[in-house]
Design an enzyme around this catalytic site. Structure first.
Site, mmCIF file in Angstrom:
data_model
loop_
_atom_site.group_PDB
_atom_site.id
_atom_site.type_symbol
_atom_site.label_atom_id
_atom_site.label_comp_id
_atom_site.label_asym_id
_atom_site.label_seq_id
_atom_site.Cartn_x
_atom_site.Cartn_y
_atom_site.Cartn_z
ATOM 1 N N GLY A 1 33.864 26.823 24.872
ATOM 2 C CA GLY A 1 34.290 25.736 23.998
ATOM 3 C C GLY A 1 33.130 24.819 23.673
ATOM 4 N N SER A 2 33.442 23.575 23.425
ATOM 5 C CA SER A 2 32.421 22.606 23.034
ATOM 6 C C SER A 2 31.593 22.162 24.231
ATOM 7 C CB SER A 2 33.090 21.381 22.403
ATOM 8 O OG SER A 2 33.842 20.676 23.377
ATOM 9 N N GLY B 1 32.580 21.325 28.226
ATOM 10 C CA GLY B 1 31.830 21.850 29.355
ATOM 11 C C GLY B 1 31.347 20.759 30.289
ATOM 12 N N GLU C 1 30.132 28.837 28.324
ATOM 13 C CA GLU C 1 29.662 29.260 26.997
ATOM 14 C C GLU C 1 30.038 28.154 26.030
ATOM 15 O OE1 GLU C 1 27.831 31.728 26.574
ATOM 16 O OE2 GLU C 1 28.269 33.234 28.103
ATOM 17 N N CYS D 1 30.320 30.217 17.616
ATOM 18 C CA CYS D 1 29.302 29.496 18.383
ATOM 19 C C CYS D 1 27.912 29.988 18.011
ATOM 20 C CB CYS D 1 29.555 29.637 19.876
ATOM 21 S SG CYS D 1 29.768 31.330 20.427
#
Length: 505
Positions: free
Chosen positions: A235-236, A240, A257, A291
């Site tokens: 995610g963003s 994270g 990630e 991403c």
């Protein structure tokens, strides 16, 4: 009930997920194609998530003793089910995530590919034999199953990212509890139905693969539970930074990630036909919601004008509209906030001195755009410098163009951002290519030559550095994240010598 809702229900039934909807459900599944409601689902309570983790842990305790090649049979069966249902699962990805049909099918193919990789891996979970300094002793390393793996996934790859984790975790001997994005609930239920059927066919514990639905509260239970030794979160960067400290507080492991602000350097020697094709797909594929999407082009000043003209011409040919139409190349953004972020970034870039080359508007009135969906015209902005808005990831089809004179200047611009996921250089000069790939070149986890930044194969480890999180999934030796290492020393002599020559008589 909309036509898309009806079709989604048909697909879920065909995949064995039954009818998961409830009129009073608090989770609303919608389609970015037209903004319509697909159905309502009931969120898991924290107590239900706790029970799910308990069931997964019990399944793990049984599964870890199954030989790894036998565990591979489960993943092989899952791969076969995905092959059998590729078309309809890919269609559901398009309905729920807004991907064009080709990309929806490609995502399911990626799932099939990782299953093939993992089946082979199930016979190659190698340790090491290590020379001992002591006579009559042998050292070795073994890799053992880790436990319950918590998977938190994002909307943009609603099924592939789960499969990257699940396929490796299952052959490693782990169980998986998956919290999908609230924006892509139905695809998760479809995958879970296939995983459950694969477990049934091979006689594996049904609780090995489970899905929990809900918002942040559900994710927090997964993140905080000590029975979940590994949390794999996609995610963003903001997300994270919230997940990592909570997992670290209980000394768990994280596989992160996160965001990317990917760039491609275009050198004077570049094959511009190749570069334009690579840039356009990387920048507008999945409507810029990967991403690994290309956000920045750093082009040599001598070919700047020609490249920008070619890109502008190529953008003018892009078909924008329903992702379910075969001719569409650019589908919708996922929701209204995504559109607002796109328009706001375009406005800010121009305020910073950028020149809007093309696009940057809503596409609601364009032929092919579906009423209710969030459709935009992919934008190119020629920037005089790398301003704050350029350094910030905007999850949309927005491409910034920067200019350089010397390669070291291009690499400095490239590495100046906080993220470090994917990168590329277009050049026919071997020295430039090798410099870009060297320790003094790209600081990203992925560095390509003469291809774009997106579209990674499963054979290589996927992930990035800096604010991208440092995690690695998919191929290479990414499997080690899902296992624990033990170092063994075996004494087959009649003596007991100590290491480092220590005497203790």
């Amino acid at each position: 009930m909309t036509d898309l809702s009806t079709r989604a229900r048909q697909i879920l039934a065909e995949l064995g997920a039954g009818d998961p909807f409830a009129e009073d459900g608090g989770l609303v599944a919608t389609s970015p194609v037209d903004g319509s409601e697909l159905g309502r689902l009931v969120a898991h309570t924290p107590a239900a998530v706790d029970a799910t983790i308990g069931g997964a842990h019990a399944a793990f305790e049984e599964w870890r003793s199954v030989p790894a090649p036998v565990r591979g049979h489960l993943v092989r069966e899952l791969g076969e089910l995905l092959r059998e249902h590729k078309e309809v699962l890919g269609e559901l990805v398009s309905i729920e995530a807004g991907k064009i049909r080709s990309e929806g099918l490609g995502e399911v193919q990626e799932m099939i590919d990782i299953c093939e990789f993992a089946v082979g891996l199930s016979r190659q979970l190698h340790g090491l034999t290590i020379a001992s300094e002591r006579p009559g002793h042998r050292m070795m390393e073994q890799w053992h199953p880790l436990g319950v793996v918590g998977v938190i996934s994002a909307f943009n790859f609603p099924v592939a990212v789960w499969s990257w984790n699940a396929a490796l975790a299952l052959v490693a001997g782990d169980a998986v509890v998956w919290k999908p994005s609230e924006k892509t609930l139905l695809t998760a239920l479809a995958c879970q139905a296939l995983a459950a059927e694969a477990c049934r066919r091979v006689g594996a514990p049904q609780a090995l693969s489970q899905v929990v639905l809900g918002d942040r509260e559900v994710g927090e239970v997964l993140v905080d539970d000590p029975r979940v030794p590994l949390v794999s979160a996609t995610g963003s960067t903001r997300m994270g930074k919230q997940v990592a400290p909570r997992v670290a507080a209980r000394l768990g492991r994280c596989l992160l990630e996160l965001g990317g602000n990917n760039a491609a350097v275009v050198a004077p020697s570049a094959d511009l036909d190749l570069a334009v094709r690579g840039i356009v797909f990387s920048a507008v594929g999945t409507a810029g919601q990967r991403c690994t999407s290309l956000r920045r082009v750093i082009v040599h000043e001598s070919i700047h004008d020609e490249l920008v003209a070619r890109l502008s011409k190529a953008y003018g040919t892009l078909s924008i509209g329903s992702p379910l139409e075969p001719s569409t190349l650019v589908g919708p953004l996922v929701d209204t906030p995504a559109t607002e972020a796109f328009l706001g970034a375009v406005e800010q870039a121009q305020a910073d001195g950028g020149r809007l080359v093309t696009g940057g508007t809503r596409a609601d009135q364009m032929s092919g755009a579906v009423t209710g969906g969030q459709y935009v015209v992919p934008a190119i902005v020629d920037m005089p410098a790398q301003t704050d808005v350029v350094k910030r990831e905007t999850f949309a089809p927005l491409l910034y163009v920067l200019t350089y004179a010397e390669l070291d200047e291009a690499i400095a611009l490239h590495n100046e951002v906080a993220q470090g996921l994917s990168s590329a250089i277009f050049t026919l000069d071997v020295r430039e290519a090798e410099t870009f790939l060297s320790a003094a070149g790209s600081d990203c986890g992925i560095a390509n030559v003469n291809i774009g930044t997106s579209g990674a194969e499963i054979g290589g480890a996927f992930g990035g550095e800096k604010e991208t999180g440092g995690g690695r999934e998919s191929g290479s030796d990414a499997w080690k994240a899902y296992m624990r290492r033990t170092t063994n020393t075996i004494n087959y002599s009649t003596e007991l010598p100590l290491a480092q020559g220590v005497e203790f008589q």
